[in-house]
Design an enzyme around this catalytic site. Sequence first.
Site, PDB file in Angstrom:
ATOM      1  CG  ASP A   1      -2.025   0.961   1.227  1.00  0.00           C
ATOM      2  OD1 ASP A   1      -2.067   1.794   0.321  1.00  0.00           O
ATOM      3  OD2 ASP A   1      -2.865   0.902   2.132  1.00  0.00           O
ATOM      4  CG  ASP A   2      -0.079   4.941  -0.196  1.00  0.00           C
ATOM      5  OD1 ASP A   2      -0.868   4.540  -1.056  1.00  0.00           O
ATOM      6  OD2 ASP A   2      -0.329   5.908   0.548  1.00  0.00           O
TER       7      ASP A   2
ATOM      8  CB  CYS B   1      -5.854   3.414  -1.588  1.00  0.00           C
ATOM      9  SG  CYS B   1      -4.337   4.091  -0.888  1.00  0.00           S
TER      10      CYS B   1
ATOM     11  NE  ARG C   1      -6.760  -1.721  -0.742  1.00  0.00           N
ATOM     12  CZ  ARG C   1      -5.551  -1.188  -0.879  1.00  0.00           C
ATOM     13  NH1 ARG C   1      -5.350  -0.265  -1.798  1.00  0.00           N
ATOM     14  NH2 ARG C   1      -4.542  -1.565  -0.123  1.00  0.00           N
TER      15      ARG C   1
ATOM     16  CE  LYS D   1      -6.261   1.023   2.017  1.00  0.00           C
ATOM     17  NZ  LYS D   1      -5.224   2.055   1.821  1.00  0.00           N
TER      18      LYS D   1
ATOM     19  CG  HIS E   1      -9.887   2.007   1.077  1.00  0.00           C
ATOM     20  ND1 HIS E   1      -8.884   2.698   0.401  1.00  0.00           N
ATOM     21  CD2 HIS E   1     -10.640   2.958   1.685  1.00  0.00           C
ATOM     22  CE1 HIS E   1      -9.026   3.992   0.611  1.00  0.00           C
ATOM     23  NE2 HIS E   1     -10.101   4.179   1.381  1.00  0.00           N
TER      24      HIS E   1
ATOM     25  CG  HIS F   1      -1.595   4.135   3.546  1.00  0.00           C
ATOM     26  ND1 HIS F   1      -1.934   5.054   4.518  1.00  0.00           N
ATOM     27  CD2 HIS F   1      -2.378   4.422   2.480  1.00  0.00           C
ATOM     28  CE1 HIS F   1      -2.882   5.858   4.056  1.00  0.00           C
ATOM     29  NE2 HIS F   1      -3.171   5.492   2.813  1.00  0.00           N
TER      30      HIS F   1
ATOM     31  CG  ASP G   1      -2.172   0.846  -3.074  1.00  0.00           C
ATOM     32  OD1 ASP G   1      -0.965   1.181  -3.067  1.00  0.00           O
ATOM     33  OD2 ASP G   1      -2.990   1.274  -2.232  1.00  0.00           O
ATOM     34  CG  ASN G   2      -1.422   4.255  -4.557  1.00  0.00           C
ATOM     35  OD1 ASN G   2      -2.505   3.967  -4.047  1.00  0.00           O
ATOM     36  ND2 ASN G   2      -0.385   4.643  -3.834  1.00  0.00           N
TER      37      ASN G   2
ATOM     38  CE  LYS H   1      -2.750   7.580  -2.034  1.00  0.00           C
ATOM     39  NZ  LYS H   1      -2.706   7.254  -0.591  1.00  0.00           N
TER      40      LYS H   1
END
Length: 538
Positions: free
Chosen positions: A31-32, A69, A73, A134, A136, A223, A327-328, A371
């Site tokens: 994540d991130d 994010c 997803r 996560k 989300h 993240h 994710d990004n 991001k």
Amino acid sequence: MNKISLLTLATTLTLSVSASEKPNIILIMSDDMGFSDLGCYGGEIQTPNLDKLATNGVRFTQFYNTARCCPTRASLMTGLYPHQTGIGHMTNDPENPKAFDIGLPGYRGFLNRNCVTIAEVLKEAGYSTLMTGKWHLGMHEKNQWPLQRGFDQFYGILAGASNYFEPRYPRGITSGNDTISVNDPDYYTTDAFTDHAISFIRDANSKNPEKPFFLYLAYNAPHWPLNAPTEDIDKYRGRYKDGWQAIREERYIRMIELGIIDSSWTLSPQDSRSWDSLPEEKRKEMALRMEIYAAQVDRMDQNIGRLIDYLEKNNLMDNTIIVFIDDNGACAEGGELGGGPVRQLETRQGYFLTYGQAWANASNTPFKRYKHWIHEGGISSPMIVHWPNGIKENDQGKFIRQYGFLPDIMATFVDLAGTQYPEKYDGNDIRPLEGKSLVPLFKGSEKPVHTEPVFWEHEGNKAVRMGKYKLVMAWNNQNPDKWELYDLETDRTEMNDLSEQFPDKVYEMKRMWNEWAQRVQVEPWSKVLELERKQNKK
């Protein structure tokens, strides 16, 4: 009667396989995290477990996410563009059920019922469906939660972020369909998500060892907030004392040596003030922020190692395909030098604690932006695939240079499971799959998967890629039609804008983007902003 009415798609390979021959599928997402943070992608962070998966598997050099994010997803879980799922911008905020819901089909803030999740499809194909981490993708109604979207087991956070040591409601832990309290003084989300992933696999195999499983392990690391155990931070003390540009230059050279990038691609300019211009005390703080971030990535890798050990000890590794993605691009939120009180660093406190734009620029070496944006720094994801039974020995360690994007994951897993993507599910019409199977690439094919254009839109930032060309726009209210054109074969770092040189190509690709936007429910960003302002006033 089976929930799914099946439709054979040209994008899906139909396979006849028995349950015992179907591979277990593990999808791990960070994540991130930046494109170059992992050791096997040129980073200095210690990631031996992911590096080993890459050495014994394959690495993609051009796999794309959607720059944020929750849209990522949504696209990942459904095989569609995010606007088609109802998450064209963001999911509803934990404190505000109507946040980001402007009443238009592409912007509701939760997954709609005209899409299916990977879990829903694989469950019908005979898989145990397991998730930790996560979610989300909607949280204010239980029908939006993982167990109501195809998962047999869930443990994790429904919201987009939480404190790692002390996750608390409404950003706390959900187990199954119950919110629970965490009182363990040694608790750490990355460890807990792995503990439950292993437990879920153990339980599924004990009930039916012949039944394949699908595990979606969605870490919240790295993240924000910057939270990491002291012993992991200690490994990086002093490593970042020379600053972000030194790290960018180190990584750039290493990435060329590894073959991740071409030596002809220019390193993008430093996107921040110089390290030496900072006072000594600020340099110490900024080095610490990066040390904690590195520790979060390191701890995630350690946990992936624990999962691998479990699979190996239980003879599950050979028939399990592991896909790792992010994710990004790295996160620049919090400003150039990060956000959140310095006093909360190296404590169990904090929520919005970030390392900032300058370090995000380094994490995304050699690309520009991060991001939110759709230049390569925002949408380029490391992707590792490990599959002993499916990747030939002479292909292990190979780089896959054909490009893919998130909807391909659904198509790939449908292919691996020997099933088909549905036309209807639970009485609802399902939108056609947008992705294509990547299995041929895993098996050694060097033919491009995508001969059609692929598209992006997030917060008014737009892009279309067709072959080697990418047309991209960073949203600017003062100049809303300024598109840039790049040849990514010769200029992946997007340093040489060809839009004036090839106006016909710009016109052609812009027309493609506009037709796509109309088809998938994209709205003008100025309209979305205005409707969100009105919604937030209610």
